[in-house]
Design an enzyme around this catalytic site. Structure first.
Site, mmCIF file in Angstrom:
data_model
loop_
_atom_site.group_PDB
_atom_site.id
_atom_site.type_symbol
_atom_site.label_atom_id
_atom_site.label_comp_id
_atom_site.label_asym_id
_atom_site.label_seq_id
_atom_site.Cartn_x
_atom_site.Cartn_y
_atom_site.Cartn_z
ATOM 1 C CE LYS A 57 92.934 111.889 71.794
ATOM 2 N NZ LYS A 57 91.648 111.766 71.074
ATOM 3 C CE LYS A 97 98.838 113.874 62.803
ATOM 4 N NZ LYS A 97 99.598 113.079 61.838
ATOM 5 C CE LYS A 109 87.036 117.614 59.545
ATOM 6 N NZ LYS A 109 88.472 117.845 59.863
#
Length: 331
Positions: free
Chosen positions: A194, A197, A111
């Site tokens: 895979k 979204k 992150k």
């Protein structure tokens, strides 16, 4: 044996990969185990959703959970923020969670790299909140994906640390729930192995997608110029389409296009059109259930209240005992 699912964050609609990767298994789990399924709206606050988006997304996930077969009579299905005990246990665990171990968490470092403008305390202590979600019900097993294995290991660390600090065998150390080797992995329309979204939303087929949207997405799926030599390995995009055919089409349909490919006469456009119709046939019952559930506000409220009541009965007992172990006692 209690099992906790480290809930799905309310960030939008669920896609076919979510269904086959988790929800289908959850429906089976509820028949054999004491299960707690929750919508992780506290966790979603790290991305600063607007109030309207947050509430709407929570409703969407609740509707999709129910449409996919989760039964609020068999399992405990609740919204994370309806369980204040989770927030208190999160606070208590943070008192014994160390900055160094939290900063070493792989997801936190990722992150920092991908969103340096929003490195908040919630992201740093994400593993602590996840641990609170799990051990508030004294879970023994937790279904986790590969990307969550480190968080589960940290949950075990926090549970063990609490037991050692207070010299008591109180929290079980939860282990990963074993789904076996039969989990179906749904590939993406963009050539990725895979469906996701987060990588490319247009490559994912959502359970709520209309037939028109599904057709449009499938027709844009990645392919190649055609089989110059059938003995050569297929491109990943084409291989993905054949994999999707094997899951959603009738066996004779899949065999027909396999033969077309092997003889060099395949037309990818025809295969895509057929695949789109077969996916629509699969998703239509889910979409229709979702539409009916979304319109039934009374039933959704009943489910949420029932889930909160059942979850609070479990969590309240745990937290009361934790407070007494730590030394919080009334005069």
């Amino acid at each position: 044996m209690a099992i906790v699912v480290s809930g799905i964050r309310p960030t939008g609609n669920l896609h076919l990969g979510n269904y086959f990767g988790a929800l289908q298994s959850f429906v089976k789990m509820q028949e054999e185990n004491q299960c707690f399924f929750f919508i992780a709206d506290y966790h979603s606050l790290t991305t600063h959703p607007t109030p309207a988006d947050l509430h709407g997304n929570v409703k969407t996930v609740l509707v999709e959970f129910l449409a996919c077969g989760l039964d609020p009579e068999k399992a405990t299905l609740y919204i994370q923020s309806d369980l204040p005990q989770t927030a208190e246990l999160y606070l208590l665990l943070n008192m014994n969670a160390y900055i160094g171990e939290l900063e070493r968490c792989t997801s936190f470092k990722e992150k920092i790299r991908t969103q340096p403008q929003n490195v908040n305390a919630g992201l740093l202590t994400y593993p602590t909140l996840m641990a609170a979600d799990i051990i508030i019900h004294k879970a023994h097993q937790v279904p986790v994906g590969k990307d969550q294995e480190q968080h589960l290991e940290m949950t075990r660390t926090f549970a063990n640390r609490f037991n050692r600090m207070y010299n008591i065998d109180f929290f079980p150390e939860p282990v990963a729930y074993n789904f076996g080797e039969n989990l179906v992995k749904i590939p993406g329309l963009d050539g990725n192995l895979k469906m996701s979204k987060s990588d490319n939303e247009s490559s994912a087929i959502f359970l709520a997608d209309s037939p028109e949207i599904i057709r449009k997405k499938v027709m844009k799926a990645v392919t190649d110029s055609g089989p110059a030599n059938p003995d050569q390995p297929r491109s990943q995009g084409v291989e993905n389409l054949f994999t999707l055919l094997s899951y959603f089409s009738f066996p004779e349909t899949a065999a027909f296009f396999e033969n077309q490919y092997n003889t060099g006469s395949i037309r990818y456009g025809d295969m895509k059109k057929q695949l789109a119709e077969d996916i629509i046939r699969f998703t239509t019952p889910f979409r229709e259930k979702m539409m009916a559930l979304s319109a039934d506000e009374g039933y959704l409220k009943k489910v949420a209240l029932m889930g909160a009541e059942k979850a609070q009965a479990s969590a309240g007992k745990t937290l009361q005992e934790v407070r007494e172990i730590i030394g919080f006692k009334p005069f």
